[in-house]
Design a protein around this motif. Sequence first.
Motif, PDB file in Angstrom:
ATOM      1  N   ILE A  82       0.837  -1.218   0.000  1.00  0.00           N
ATOM      2  CA  ILE A  82       0.000   0.000   0.000  1.00  0.00           C
ATOM      3  C   ILE A  82       0.863   1.254   0.000  1.00  0.00           C
ATOM      4  N   TYR A  83       0.351   2.277  -0.627  1.00  0.00           N
ATOM      5  CA  TYR A  83       0.888   3.620  -0.438  1.00  0.00           C
ATOM      6  C   TYR A  83       0.150   4.248   0.737  1.00  0.00           C
ATOM      7  N   VAL A  84       0.751   5.279   1.336  1.00  0.00           N
ATOM      8  CA  VAL A  84       0.029   6.114   2.287  1.00  0.00           C
ATOM      9  C   VAL A  84      -0.161   7.466   1.600  1.00  0.00           C
ATOM     10  N   TYR A 125       5.863  11.516  -1.138  1.00  0.00           N
ATOM     11  CA  TYR A 125       5.316  11.570  -2.487  1.00  0.00           C
ATOM     12  C   TYR A 125       5.053  10.136  -2.938  1.00  0.00           C
ATOM     13  N   VAL A 126       3.907   9.914  -3.592  1.00  0.00           N
ATOM     14  CA  VAL A 126       3.597   8.547  -4.016  1.00  0.00           C
ATOM     15  C   VAL A 126       3.307   8.400  -5.512  1.00  0.00           C
ATOM     16  N   CYS A 127       3.137   9.475  -6.232  1.00  0.00           N
ATOM     17  CA  CYS A 127       2.767   9.407  -7.663  1.00  0.00           C
ATOM     18  C   CYS A 127       1.366   8.814  -7.800  1.00  0.00           C
ATOM     19  N   ALA A 128       1.264   7.528  -8.223  1.00  0.00           N
ATOM     20  CA  ALA A 128       0.021   6.756  -8.134  1.00  0.00           C
ATOM     21  C   ALA A 128      -1.186   7.341  -8.866  1.00  0.00           C
ATOM     22  N   GLU A 129      -0.942   8.262  -9.812  1.00  0.00           N
ATOM     23  CA  GLU A 129      -2.068   8.866 -10.544  1.00  0.00           C
ATOM     24  C   GLU A 129      -3.071   9.467  -9.549  1.00  0.00           C
ATOM     25  N   TRP A 130      -2.536   9.974  -8.478  1.00  0.00           N
ATOM     26  CA  TRP A 130      -3.320  10.525  -7.364  1.00  0.00           C
ATOM     27  C   TRP A 130      -3.042  12.023  -7.304  1.00  0.00           C
ATOM     28  N   GLU A 186      10.619   7.430   0.042  1.00  0.00           N
ATOM     29  CA  GLU A 186      10.296   8.243  -1.147  1.00  0.00           C
ATOM     30  C   GLU A 186       9.745   7.339  -2.251  1.00  0.00           C
ATOM     31  N   ASN A 187       9.685   7.825  -3.472  1.00  0.00           N
ATOM     32  CA  ASN A 187       9.140   7.003  -4.554  1.00  0.00           C
ATOM     33  C   ASN A 187       9.745   7.401  -5.888  1.00  0.00           C
ATOM     34  N   GLU A 188      10.474   6.490  -6.499  1.00  0.00           N
ATOM     35  CA  GLU A 188      11.050   6.717  -7.835  1.00  0.00           C
ATOM     36  C   GLU A 188      11.665   8.108  -7.936  1.00  0.00           C
ATOM     37  N   TYR A 189      12.530   8.440  -7.012  1.00  0.00           N
ATOM     38  CA  TYR A 189      13.084   9.803  -7.025  1.00  0.00           C
ATOM     39  C   TYR A 189      13.923  10.063  -8.281  1.00  0.00           C
ATOM     40  N   SER A 264       9.489  -3.982  -7.620  1.00  0.00           N
ATOM     41  CA  SER A 264       8.558  -3.402  -6.656  1.00  0.00           C
ATOM     42  C   SER A 264       7.300  -2.850  -7.306  1.00  0.00           C
ATOM     43  N   GLU A 265       7.315  -2.669  -8.614  1.00  0.00           N
ATOM     44  CA  GLU A 265       6.084  -2.351  -9.344  1.00  0.00           C
ATOM     45  C   GLU A 265       6.169  -3.050 -10.686  1.00  0.00           C
ATOM     46  N   PHE A 266       5.446  -4.141 -10.797  1.00  0.00           N
ATOM     47  CA  PHE A 266       5.335  -4.797 -12.101  1.00  0.00           C
ATOM     48  C   PHE A 266       3.965  -4.399 -12.636  1.00  0.00           C
ATOM     49  N   TRP A 267       3.956  -3.546 -13.685  1.00  0.00           N
ATOM     50  CA  TRP A 267       2.688  -2.933 -14.121  1.00  0.00           C
ATOM     51  C   TRP A 267       1.853  -3.925 -14.906  1.00  0.00           C
ATOM     52  N   SER A 268       0.688  -4.247 -14.315  1.00  0.00           N
ATOM     53  CA  SER A 268      -0.218  -5.233 -14.922  1.00  0.00           C
ATOM     54  C   SER A 268      -0.936  -4.649 -16.125  1.00  0.00           C
ATOM     55  N   LEU A 302       2.693  -6.704  -7.787  1.00  0.00           N
ATOM     56  CA  LEU A 302       1.938  -6.514  -9.027  1.00  0.00           C
ATOM     57  C   LEU A 302       1.100  -5.237  -8.908  1.00  0.00           C
ATOM     58  N   TYR A 303       1.541  -4.222  -9.656  1.00  0.00           N
ATOM     59  CA  TYR A 303       0.908  -2.899  -9.618  1.00  0.00           C
ATOM     60  C   TYR A 303       0.078  -2.744 -10.876  1.00  0.00           C
ATOM     61  N   MET A 304      -1.179  -2.650 -10.850  1.00  0.00           N
ATOM     62  CA  MET A 304      -2.058  -2.893  -9.712  1.00  0.00           C
ATOM     63  C   MET A 304      -2.575  -4.335  -9.801  1.00  0.00           C
ATOM     64  N   ASP A 330      -9.202   1.233 -12.947  1.00  0.00           N
ATOM     65  CA  ASP A 330      -9.320  -0.193 -13.249  1.00  0.00           C
ATOM     66  C   ASP A 330      -7.969  -0.803 -13.606  1.00  0.00           C
ATOM     67  N   TYR A 331      -7.200  -0.053 -14.403  1.00  0.00           N
ATOM     68  CA  TYR A 331      -5.800  -0.367 -14.694  1.00  0.00           C
ATOM     69  C   TYR A 331      -5.629  -1.632 -15.520  1.00  0.00           C
ATOM     70  N   ASP A 332      -6.749  -2.184 -16.010  1.00  0.00           N
ATOM     71  CA  ASP A 332      -6.689  -3.494 -16.680  1.00  0.00           C
ATOM     72  C   ASP A 332      -5.985  -4.508 -15.754  1.00  0.00           C
TER      73      ASP A 332
HETATM   74  C1  GLA Z   1       5.265   4.709 -11.158  1.00  0.00           C
HETATM   75  C2  GLA Z   1       4.831   5.146  -9.786  1.00  0.00           C
HETATM   76  C3  GLA Z   1       3.451   4.627  -9.434  1.00  0.00           C
HETATM   77  C4  GLA Z   1       2.509   4.778 -10.605  1.00  0.00           C
HETATM   78  C5  GLA Z   1       3.078   4.065 -11.810  1.00  0.00           C
HETATM   79  C6  GLA Z   1       2.215   4.156 -13.044  1.00  0.00           C
HETATM   80  O1  GLA Z   1       5.851   3.506 -11.114  1.00  0.00           O
HETATM   81  O2  GLA Z   1       5.737   4.766  -8.795  1.00  0.00           O
HETATM   82  O3  GLA Z   1       2.986   5.340  -8.335  1.00  0.00           O
HETATM   83  O4  GLA Z   1       2.352   6.129 -10.874  1.00  0.00           O
HETATM   84  O5  GLA Z   1       4.278   4.666 -12.161  1.00  0.00           O
HETATM   85  O6  GLA Z   1       0.960   3.689 -12.816  1.00  0.00           O
END
Ligand code: GLA
Length: 810
Positions: A82-84, A125-130, A186-189, A264-268, A302-304, A330-332
């Motif tokens: 989870i992100y916070v 910072y989390v990015c996350a399309e948020w 942090e996240n993907e700095y 740490s993020e395998f984009w589904s 597996l993200y997401m 939904d992110y497929d």
């Molecule tokens: C990066 C970010 C995530 C998300 C993905 C794309 O990996 O770390 O928060 O934004 O891209 O969905």
Amino acid sequence: MEIKKTIKICLLSFLLLSPFMHVNASNNVKVSTFAVGENTFLLDGHPFVVKAAEVHYPRIPRAYWEHRIKMCKALGMNTICIYVFWNIHEPQENHFDFTGNNDLAEFCRLVKKNGMYVIVRPGPYVCAEWEMGGLPWWLLKKKDIALREQDPYFMKRVEIFEKEVGKQLAPLTIQNGGPIIMVQVENEYGSYGENKPYVSAIRDIVKKSGFDKVTLFQCDWSSNFTKNGLDDLVWTMNFGTGANIDEQFKLLGKLRPNAPKMCSEFWSGWFDKWGARHETRPSSEMVAGIDEMLSKGISFSLYMTHGGTSFGHWAGANSPGFAPDVTSYDYDAPINEYGMPTPKFWELRKTMEKYNDGKKLPAVPKSPISIINIPKFSLSEHSNLLNGMDSIAITNNSDKMLTFEDMNMGWGSMVYIADLPETKSNSILTLNECHDYSRIFINGKYIGTIDRVKNEKSIELPPIAKNSMIQVFVEGMGRINFGRAIKDYKGITKDVTITTDNGNVQTTYKPKNWINIRIKDDYTQALKAFEMSNKQIDLVIDKSISVSMFNGIESLKTEKWLDNINKPGYYRGYFNLKKVGDTFLNMEAFGKGLVYVNGHSLGRFWNIGPQQTLYLPGCWLKKGRNEVIVLDVIGPKGSPVCYGQNKPELDKLNLERSSNIKKPELKKEYLVASGSFEAGNGWQKVKFNTLSTGRYLVIEGLNSQEGKEKASIAELYALDANGKRLSRESWTIKYADSEDVSNGNKTADKVFDLQESTYWATQSGVSFPHVLVVDMGSSNSVSGIEYLPRAEQGAPGSIKNYNIYITNDL
Ligand code: GLA
Ligand code: CA
């Protein structure tokens, strides 16, 4: 005898417990260990492959949390990642909320209850399309703030927030008997900058907040993780479906040969933006990636695994450019937006079962609720958009306009009103800058739209009569969540210019004394708008507003400006239910805006698509009468109606077709370089012989490395005179000879979306040469380019021989 028995039992339980487990004497909690071993993680001393499912608690109604956790478990996952999200927990400075849908400690306890572990990624910072990548908008009230840098105010706020996170979650680390095995710093700095002191400071804050014993890690891309890699943290890589996995871990393997490997993020799948097709990624490629990683003992998240929904105003926007994300997340993903298994789920489950120590996976849980249809109902009550205003300020003797942040508003719309000078001829109105969607009126007459999504800034005005007034309505969308542009003020960020061209004389005028009106995105404010319909507006008026100005606004309102086309404003209607259930609210009758159902904010809609329905969770409905309020800033096309359908519509575009753009003529004199790229993955540079100046950058691929018809490019940069990457903020695509949107949206703008996993690809059936024309927004001196082919093994579609052109004349 008794004593002997006790000793025997003690001895037995001692032997049964792994040497790494111990019982915390003070509270009798069984404590495990999680550590980094040789080429593997160790759980209670045994090799452990993390199989994590990324799931975001605010994107799921709390009533469904446990169902979604069980779904992940049934998929064979052993961990939830989870992100916070800072901005949902601290909506106003120093006001913290960890209750209800924000109760992340409860979420973690539910994970533990279901026998799984937790990875926490507390940002900041989390990015996350948020929205704003999780950062709170109120940080922007400090105008000179440097976000994600060692700005004293930023760092102080981070420290305060992380301490609150620590209060919630530190008791739940594995060292304290809880499920949390890893915490991210942090996240993907690396895709933001190079700043080890800052990343180190964040690490120290995280440690100080109660995460001093738990395993800490940092995630990045294989192309940039060394920029900020700290010696004492675990390094993990992020990459997507289809990527060449060995290649992704190559550098890590060299630098840390004995470190465990983790994606740490395998984009589904991928996220959707307004105005482009719904993104998908092939199931077989995703499953093959997981299979390969598991066969090599590589851990992953597996993200997401289940994306859910960016309810309310929480969807962010991608950058470069301005690409606001749709409401659905939904992110497929294998588990769809509403928690149901997809074909991807079943295919993945089969593979996951192979790696489950010969055991069967738990049964897939039943849905907690059924899906219902809601017959068409009318939203016949209407209230003027201006009835939603709750605050006004005047910028006296100044051409400056106030942003949302100046008006102390996070989300919503603003209306700006000012006097105009008389003009005899047409003029150009420019908004400096419009964030994000503006509609321009003169004396209540609609002139046109300036849309940041389309990179629009200006519009032509007709001759202006004496004593005219301009009204600019600006709706803010999500704040940018990626790249340097996250400092994204909303409203009109500076001023407005009107330029007239009388033969040789150009005059520029800036309207002054703006009336700035705030309309919040807020359910109670929407309710008030209906109460207000027939009453005098009860304004929170800035002291400086004069009675005549106030009357001016009132008269504007009664003249119903903004109502002259399609009737924007608030719409209210009701439907009755005998049985509640999940449904998908069809918004196609409306233009653009927000929806509240029984006070819950469902999110944004926009008729351009691709999303045409909004997920309405049944747990927010009730038997009997349910209320729907729509705030539509454009207005419905016909009757204001809605209905609930039993399937989402995530892929219906309603864009006006742009007339077929002709292929630009590429003259010899524009040519600045020709040559051939190398085959294989990874970044490549081309240096031109001379510095070349122009607005358009053209890449012409003559053939491919594989000798096939398709071309593709993942990322492209233009370099300045010093060989540094030029900003791509104002880039747009002027021309691409073909774009493959048959599966996964491989449009040409993917060459500058700052994402290495996304790419432009040409369609099947179209052969070389392939041409891509980038409009850089203004003329630049360019010394070369940097180019990244696809991240997949063998870099499919890589261009071999190329011509590069730079020109101002296309
Ligand atoms: C990066 C970010 C995530 C998300 C993905 C794309 O990996 O770390 O928060 O934004 O891209 O969905
Ligand atoms: Ca890309």
